[in-house]
Design a protein around this motif. Sequence first.
Motif, mmCIF file in Angstrom:
data_model
loop_
_atom_site.group_PDB
_atom_site.id
_atom_site.type_symbol
_atom_site.label_atom_id
_atom_site.label_comp_id
_atom_site.label_asym_id
_atom_site.label_seq_id
_atom_site.Cartn_x
_atom_site.Cartn_y
_atom_site.Cartn_z
ATOM 1 N N PHE A 269 -0.916 6.893 -11.067
ATOM 2 C CA PHE A 269 -2.173 4.907 -10.125
ATOM 3 C C PHE A 269 -3.546 6.318 -10.951
ATOM 4 C CE2 PHE A 269 1.095 4.275 -7.890
ATOM 5 C CZ PHE A 269 1.020 2.996 -8.438
ATOM 6 N N LEU B 292 -3.721 10.636 -4.672
ATOM 7 C CA LEU B 292 -3.282 9.612 -5.630
ATOM 8 C C LEU B 292 -2.537 10.799 -7.568
ATOM 9 C CD1 LEU B 292 -5.682 6.979 -5.926
ATOM 10 C CD2 LEU B 292 -3.371 6.855 -6.046
ATOM 11 N N VAL C 232 -6.407 4.194 -10.591
ATOM 12 C CA VAL C 232 -7.078 4.175 -9.721
ATOM 13 C C VAL C 232 -7.878 5.253 -9.065
ATOM 14 C CG1 VAL C 232 -6.781 3.517 -7.166
ATOM 15 C CG2 VAL C 232 -4.968 2.247 -9.615
ATOM 16 N N TYR D 228 1.514 3.379 -3.083
ATOM 17 C CA TYR D 228 -0.122 4.720 -3.477
ATOM 18 C C TYR D 228 -0.209 6.046 -2.656
ATOM 19 C CZ TYR D 228 -2.096 0.491 -5.693
ATOM 20 O OH TYR D 228 -2.477 -0.761 -6.254
ATOM 21 N N TRP E 222 0.811 -1.258 -0.321
ATOM 22 C CA TRP E 222 -0.176 0.020 -0.181
ATOM 23 C C TRP E 222 0.811 1.334 -0.125
ATOM 24 C CZ3 TRP E 222 -4.821 -0.117 -1.296
ATOM 25 C CH2 TRP E 222 -5.745 -2.178 -1.086
#
Length: 139
Positions: A113, A107, A116, A54, A51
């Motif tokens: 990303f 993000l 995402v 991110y 994680w």
Amino acid sequence: MSNTPSTTHAKTGSLLSMDPSRQAFILLRTVFTVAPIIFGLDKFTNILTDWTIYLAPVATSLVPVPAQTFMYVVGVIEIVAGLAVALRPRFGSLLVAVWLLGIIVNLLVLGNFFDVALRDFGLLVAALALNRLATGFRK
């Protein structure tokens, strides 16, 4: 040909016989309870992913702790958000929506990303839909 319903009726009181808005409420409430709890727990195990990739570096410069420690805090918040949706969906759905907004901003700041971030925007809209549905039901 007759316009009568088929002989296989849904039982009274079953999920399929409920009002569609009630079905949508139950579906969204379930997903926004289970998913944040699973993701929150995974912040402690990193089984699904690492994680910390991110996390925008600016986050750990604002809160000077290691990235994994930051993720532990994130995990606790996500677990609390999932429980809030389960217990108080009108409040919990807004908590999840704000949390998703924070993830999206993170993000975008990270500059990576974007897929995402777009997915999380869709989830944010779904959390707001849950909030609107929750106003029609108790809790």
